[in-house]
Scaffold this active site. Structure first.
Site, PDB file in Angstrom:
ATOM      1  N   ASP A  65       6.925   6.948  -5.002  1.00  0.00           N
ATOM      2  CA  ASP A  65       6.348   6.078  -3.967  1.00  0.00           C
ATOM      3  C   ASP A  65       5.037   5.632  -4.332  1.00  0.00           C
ATOM      4  O   ASP A  65       4.332   6.333  -4.991  1.00  0.00           O
ATOM      5  CB  ASP A  65       6.498   7.170  -2.822  1.00  0.00           C
ATOM      6  CG  ASP A  65       6.053   6.401  -1.374  1.00  0.00           C
ATOM      7  OD1 ASP A  65       6.932   5.703  -0.914  1.00  0.00           O
ATOM      8  OD2 ASP A  65       5.019   6.554  -1.041  1.00  0.00           O
ATOM      9  N   LEU A  66       4.706   4.347  -3.948  1.00  0.00           N
ATOM     10  CA  LEU A  66       3.453   3.766  -4.145  1.00  0.00           C
ATOM     11  C   LEU A  66       2.349   4.346  -3.095  1.00  0.00           C
ATOM     12  O   LEU A  66       2.797   4.515  -2.025  1.00  0.00           O
ATOM     13  CB  LEU A  66       3.747   2.191  -3.959  1.00  0.00           C
ATOM     14  CG  LEU A  66       4.671   1.722  -5.044  1.00  0.00           C
ATOM     15  CD1 LEU A  66       4.495  -0.167  -4.809  1.00  0.00           C
ATOM     16  CD2 LEU A  66       4.087   1.857  -6.312  1.00  0.00           C
ATOM     17  N   ASP A 108       8.921   1.005  -0.473  1.00  0.00           N
ATOM     18  CA  ASP A 108       8.158   0.944  -1.757  1.00  0.00           C
ATOM     19  C   ASP A 108       8.389   2.189  -2.204  1.00  0.00           C
ATOM     20  O   ASP A 108       7.544   2.963  -3.330  1.00  0.00           O
ATOM     21  CB  ASP A 108       6.642   0.852  -1.453  1.00  0.00           C
ATOM     22  CG  ASP A 108       6.105   2.055  -0.648  1.00  0.00           C
ATOM     23  OD1 ASP A 108       6.860   2.464   0.031  1.00  0.00           O
ATOM     24  OD2 ASP A 108       4.883   2.268  -0.891  1.00  0.00           O
TER      25      ASP A 108
END
Length: 193
Positions: A65-66, A108
């Site tokens: 996950d960003l 994301d």
């Protein structure tokens, strides 16, 4: 004329089957990143569980996950965010082996299946991905990084839901302990509260 009619009758089903194959392939690919999509991930994960169960092997997966992506989108806009997601997808694709399978999980988040890979080897792959994303984002002078959670079959679960939940738990532990790190599911239990 007879041959022309026969050829025309044969060409139509062949063309239709080619169009169907192209549509089927597109239904498995995320258009933004070019990686496989979540639907295909869920199919492949079940297949990998069945295959590794029959062979008595292990495999691992990582969920990424960003960090700070929402802020990036808010500052630079969604078109820039889309370009960034595409770039992240390319980094992931180029950082895993050809036998590994990378997917855009949603938003994301990205996920990868690493066949015949122990947790320690998966950690090395995930750390390489994290470092490459961090270096590329630093070069772009942006604060986007990533957090990654790892899970391994069969020690962390024997059904798809267990594996994803375990990787997700490790991912959010990584995020909530500072982000820009890789966390093993087994390490969470050994950490002090």
């Amino acid at each position: 004329r007879l041959l022309e009619q026969v050829a025309w009758q044969i060409a139509t089903p062949v063309e239709n089957s080619q169009l169907y194959a192209k549509a089927e392939q597109r239904s498995r690919i995320d258009e933004l990143t070019g990686l496989f999509n979540r639907r295909h991930f869920e199919e492949r994960l079940k297949e990998e569980i069945a295959r590794h169960s029959r062979q008595g092997n292990v495999f691992s997966l990582f969920l990424l996950d960003l960090d700070n992506f929402k802020t990036y989108n808010d500052i630079y806009g969604h078109p820039s965010g889309d370009k960034l997601l595409n770039q992240i997808g390319g980094i992931i694709r180029n950082s895993v082996r050809t036998a590994d399978q990378a997917f855009r999980y949603g938003g994301d988040e990205f996920i990868a299946i690493l066949p015949h890979t122990t947790m320690n080897d998966a950690y090395s792959v995930a750390e390489r991905v994290r470092e490459q994303i961090a270096a590329e984002m630093e070069a772009r002078e942006t604060a986007v990084t990533c957090s990654i959670g790892l899970a391994s079959y069969p020690s962390d679960g024997v059904i798809s839901g267990e594996l994803v939940t375990t990787a997700d738990t490790a991912l959010y532990y990584a995020k909530h302990t500072g982000g820009n790190r890789v966390y093993l599911s087994s390490k969470i239990l050994s950490e002090p509260a």
